[in-house]
Design an enzyme around this catalytic site. Structure first.
Site, PDB file in Angstrom:
ATOM      1  N   THR A 185     115.499  62.100  23.198  1.00  0.00           N
ATOM      2  CA  THR A 185     115.820  61.450  24.474  1.00  0.00           C
ATOM      3  C   THR A 185     117.236  61.847  24.880  1.00  0.00           C
ATOM      4  O   THR A 185     118.060  62.169  24.029  1.00  0.00           O
ATOM      5  CB  THR A 185     115.780  59.918  24.360  1.00  0.00           C
ATOM      6  OG1 THR A 185     116.694  59.530  23.343  1.00  0.00           O
ATOM      7  CG2 THR A 185     114.416  59.410  24.021  1.00  0.00           C
ATOM      8  N   GLU A 334     109.640  58.354  25.518  1.00  0.00           N
ATOM      9  CA  GLU A 334     108.897  57.518  24.568  1.00  0.00           C
ATOM     10  C   GLU A 334     107.478  57.188  25.032  1.00  0.00           C
ATOM     11  O   GLU A 334     106.696  56.618  24.275  1.00  0.00           O
ATOM     12  CB  GLU A 334     109.648  56.201  24.333  1.00  0.00           C
ATOM     13  CG  GLU A 334     110.935  56.346  23.522  1.00  0.00           C
ATOM     14  CD  GLU A 334     112.162  56.617  24.381  1.00  0.00           C
ATOM     15  OE1 GLU A 334     111.994  57.128  25.505  1.00  0.00           O
ATOM     16  OE2 GLU A 334     113.282  56.320  23.927  1.00  0.00           O
ATOM     17  N   LYS A 442     125.001  43.092  39.100  1.00  0.00           N
ATOM     18  CA  LYS A 442     124.891  41.639  38.989  1.00  0.00           C
ATOM     19  C   LYS A 442     125.921  40.994  39.909  1.00  0.00           C
ATOM     20  O   LYS A 442     127.100  40.944  39.599  1.00  0.00           O
ATOM     21  CB  LYS A 442     125.091  41.206  37.539  1.00  0.00           C
ATOM     22  CG  LYS A 442     124.020  41.812  36.656  1.00  0.00           C
ATOM     23  CD  LYS A 442     124.156  41.434  35.210  1.00  0.00           C
ATOM     24  CE  LYS A 442     123.089  42.135  34.396  1.00  0.00           C
ATOM     25  NZ  LYS A 442     123.418  43.523  34.058  1.00  0.00           N
ATOM     26  N   TRP A 447     120.588  39.824  41.332  1.00  0.00           N
ATOM     27  CA  TRP A 447     120.589  41.222  40.930  1.00  0.00           C
ATOM     28  C   TRP A 447     120.343  42.104  42.143  1.00  0.00           C
ATOM     29  O   TRP A 447     119.456  41.832  42.958  1.00  0.00           O
ATOM     30  CB  TRP A 447     119.495  41.482  39.881  1.00  0.00           C
ATOM     31  CG  TRP A 447     119.840  40.969  38.523  1.00  0.00           C
ATOM     32  CD1 TRP A 447     120.886  40.141  38.195  1.00  0.00           C
ATOM     33  CD2 TRP A 447     119.143  41.236  37.307  1.00  0.00           C
ATOM     34  NE1 TRP A 447     120.886  39.885  36.857  1.00  0.00           N
ATOM     35  CE2 TRP A 447     119.826  40.538  36.281  1.00  0.00           C
ATOM     36  CE3 TRP A 447     118.033  41.989  36.975  1.00  0.00           C
ATOM     37  CZ2 TRP A 447     119.416  40.584  34.955  1.00  0.00           C
ATOM     38  CZ3 TRP A 447     117.618  42.037  35.663  1.00  0.00           C
ATOM     39  CH2 TRP A 447     118.311  41.339  34.657  1.00  0.00           C
TER      40      TRP A 447
HETATM   41  P1  AMP Z   1     113.630  60.207  29.994  1.00  0.00           P
HETATM   42  O1  AMP Z   1     113.223  59.606  28.726  1.00  0.00           O
HETATM   43  O2  AMP Z   1     114.849  61.063  29.899  1.00  0.00           O
HETATM   44  O3  AMP Z   1     112.485  60.916  30.649  1.00  0.00           O
HETATM   45  O4  AMP Z   1     114.060  59.038  30.986  1.00  0.00           O
HETATM   46  C1  AMP Z   1     113.192  57.993  31.274  1.00  0.00           C
HETATM   47  C2  AMP Z   1     113.798  57.082  32.311  1.00  0.00           C
HETATM   48  O5  AMP Z   1     113.824  57.717  33.598  1.00  0.00           O
HETATM   49  C3  AMP Z   1     113.008  55.830  32.546  1.00  0.00           C
HETATM   50  O6  AMP Z   1     113.230  54.867  31.558  1.00  0.00           O
HETATM   51  C4  AMP Z   1     113.514  55.411  33.914  1.00  0.00           C
HETATM   52  O7  AMP Z   1     114.757  54.746  33.832  1.00  0.00           O
HETATM   53  C5  AMP Z   1     113.714  56.737  34.615  1.00  0.00           C
HETATM   54  N1  AMP Z   1     112.539  57.010  35.464  1.00  0.00           N
HETATM   55  C6  AMP Z   1     111.493  57.800  35.204  1.00  0.00           C
HETATM   56  N2  AMP Z   1     110.621  57.795  36.232  1.00  0.00           N
HETATM   57  C7  AMP Z   1     111.123  56.958  37.172  1.00  0.00           C
HETATM   58  C8  AMP Z   1     110.686  56.480  38.459  1.00  0.00           C
HETATM   59  N3  AMP Z   1     109.563  56.915  39.007  1.00  0.00           N
HETATM   60  N4  AMP Z   1     111.469  55.590  39.107  1.00  0.00           N
HETATM   61  C9  AMP Z   1     112.631  55.162  38.580  1.00  0.00           C
HETATM   62  N5  AMP Z   1     113.093  55.563  37.374  1.00  0.00           N
HETATM   63  C10 AMP Z   1     112.347  56.441  36.675  1.00  0.00           C
END
Ligand code: AMP
Length: 547
Positions: A185, A334, A442, A447
């Protein structure tokens, strides 16, 4: 009593074997690092993956050996995608855009023994080699004549390894729970963590990608895979492409708006996937060359926007310029990554324009295989009314249960994985990501969603990109500060930008101030780097802050 059906394991090799047997002539087009276009097919990928498995075995790769990659989207990377897991080893795709220290950490932590790299990463390999003592073999993804000379590093040429290898390899029948690939990640806090996919999770994830209410991938699709192969298994598309026999178009290192446009047109791509930043680049190219481009040559039917919230302006532009349906999807490393997917329901039949875009702006609904729920601070599930928002949790056969090399479980007693996102779920099951838990602003006990404000800002014609962060405020605890990067040549002042929010969001949610910046920082996966911005603007004095 057990059922009496065949107990054939779900294996990555079975995807390739299927594509090789039943979609052998379907094309795989890739733009190579040296700028050439390479044309191959599922038949060829299948045959070369067998040679590659023999070559890897000759390098000492055995069951569970980690093989790393630092590579763009090309046919060779695709071959590694199948050969390495197919033989029982683990493909570890490393994101080359990370900081050198993080890359070195990840390669070492994963225990990669072979590292395959594109020529554009030769300098990176030179810097990495002394810091990655576990890597025994460095393989350049090129032919013998192109092999780079890297001081102190013995480099093998991929094509020579293949030439020397026997052509036939019998894919072993593995336990479907065996590890197949590894992605770290982005790690916005602490060290990056490795998500270890299994053959079973990978194949089940493919069914979601191919399902009609999933990504609907099919044999007739020509897929422009803009998502890098080093981002969460390229959203599972290489595997799903093999399952359904789609044509894959792999853009190599050039993800400029111009390159994407050209490939989309020349390869008659009807489906594509990418993060918002890439699509902003595409539309920027189109807007700047509108006179000379014939948009009717673009065959795009659907496009997936994910990785960050899809701004409404993008969804509208795909519709208006190409008649293409934007599928807004949410997921994370994940979750495989497909978690929720934005397709329409029967009741949306006949909706058009703004009403349909309203549905598409939500981040999709749960798909079979990923159960989702939102929870309040008391740990109780919240109503699905589109208003209540809480911590989003997910569980299912392609959701992580733990992290590579860490003992602790990643799930709670009920099997939920806490995503770190805050979301609402409406009565139809569509989710809306309000924020990352740490990005939400916040303000006086309420929020404010930074994502919502960013989307509104990006809807302004002068704005290229926007970020909203919470800044300390003596009365309200935190208030939103809008940072905008304007389009080339665009001019707009603070008052006009603040006025843009009127009527679009409750007045107390509107930003308190605007700063126009030359650029915004991004993470290695193209997301806005809010942590850096928060650090940079720590102590920023908002004009609304009482003296
Ligand atoms: P990663 O593990 O690097 O792919 O990041 C995942 C994170 O990207 C998620 O937990 C979200 O915070 C963000 N994310 C992915 N898709 C979206 C979406 N459609 N809208 C808003 N945030 C997203």
């Amino acid at each position: 009593m057990h059922g009496l059906m065949q107990n054939r394991p779900l294996l990555v090799s079975s995807l390739l074997t299927h594509a090789q047997r039943f979609h052998a002539r379907r094309e795989i087009v890739s733009l190579l690092v040296d700028g050439r276009t390479h044309r191959s097919s599922w038949g060829e990928i299948g045959a070369r993956a067998q040679r590659l498995a023999n070559a890897m075995a000759a390098l000492g790769v055995v069951d569970s050996t980690r093989v790393g990659t630092l590579a763009w989207n090309t046919h060779r990377h695709l071959e590694l995608y199948f050969a390495v897991p197919g033989m029982g080893a683990v493909l570890h795709t490393v994101n080359p855009r990370l900081h050198l220290d993080q890359i070195a950490y990840i390669i070492d932590h994963a225990g990669d023994e072979v590292l395959c790299f594109d020529l554009s990463f030769s300098d990176l390999v030179q810097a990495l080699a002394p810091r990655c003592p576990k890597v025994k073999t460095w393989v350049a993804l090129c032919d013998e004549s192109q092999t780079p000379q890297i001081p102190g590093v013995a480099v093998r040429a991929y094509e020579s390894l293949l030439d020397a290898a026997a052509p036939h390899f019998d894919w072993p029948v593995l336990d479907e729970q065996q590890a197949s690939s590894l992605c770290y990640t982005s790690g916005t806090t602490g060290n990056p963590k490795g998500v270890l996919y299994s053959h079973r999770s990978t194949v089940l994830h493919c069914f979601a990608a191919c399902a009609a209410d999933g990504l609907g991938m099919a044999a007739r699709d020509s897929v422009l895979l803009v998502v890098p192969l080093f981002h969460v298994n390229a959203w599972g598309v290489p595997f799903a492409g093999a399952m359904c026999g789609a044509k894959l178009v792999l853009p190599g290192p050039n993800l400029s708006g111009e390159a994407i446009y050209r490939l989309m047109r020349d390869e008659r791509c009807n489906f594509s996937l990418g993060v918002p930043t890439v699509w902003l680049g595409l539309f920027d190219h189109i807007e700047r060359h509108r006179e000379s481009l014939d948009l009717s040559q673009i065959r795009l039917e659907r496009v997936v926007i994910g990785g960050s919230a899809a701004p409404r302006a993008l969804i509208e532009k795909f519709d208006a310029l190409f008649g293409a349906f934007a599928i807004h999807a949410w997921g994370m490393t994940e979750t495989g990554p497909l978690g929720t997917i934005g397709r329409l329901l029967a009741q949306h039949e006949g909706l058009s324009g703004a009403a349909r875009h309203d549905v598409q702006c939500k981040a999709g609904r749960a798909i079979y295989g990923v159960d989702i729920e939102i929870f309040g601070p008391d740990g109780k599930p919240l109503p699905h009314d589109g208003v209540a928002f809480g911590e989003l949790r997910a569980r299912g056969p392609w959701v992580a249960a733990g992290y590579f090399g860490l003992d602790a479980s990643a799930v709670d007693a009920d099997g939920w994985f806490t995503t770190g996102d805050v979301a609402t779920v409406d009565a139809d099951g569509y989710i809306q990501i309000t924020d990352r838990a740490k990005d939400v602003i916040k303000s006086g006990g309420e929020w404010i969603s930074s994502i919502e404000l960013e989307n509104i800002a990006v809807g302004h014609p002068a704005v290229q990109e926007a970020a909203v962060i919470g800044v300390a405020h003596r009365r309200w605890q935190e208030r939103p500060l809008l940072l905008v990067h304007l389009k080339p040549g665009a001019r707009i002042d603070r008052e006009a930008l603040l006025a843009w929010f009127e009527g679009k969001v409750a007045s107390w949610c509107r930003p308190d101030d605007v700063v126009i910046v030359d650029s915004l920082p991004h993470t290695a996966t193209g997301k806005l780097q809010k942590r850096t911005l928060r650090e940079q603007y720590q102590g920023y004095r908002l004009p609304t802050d009482p003296d």
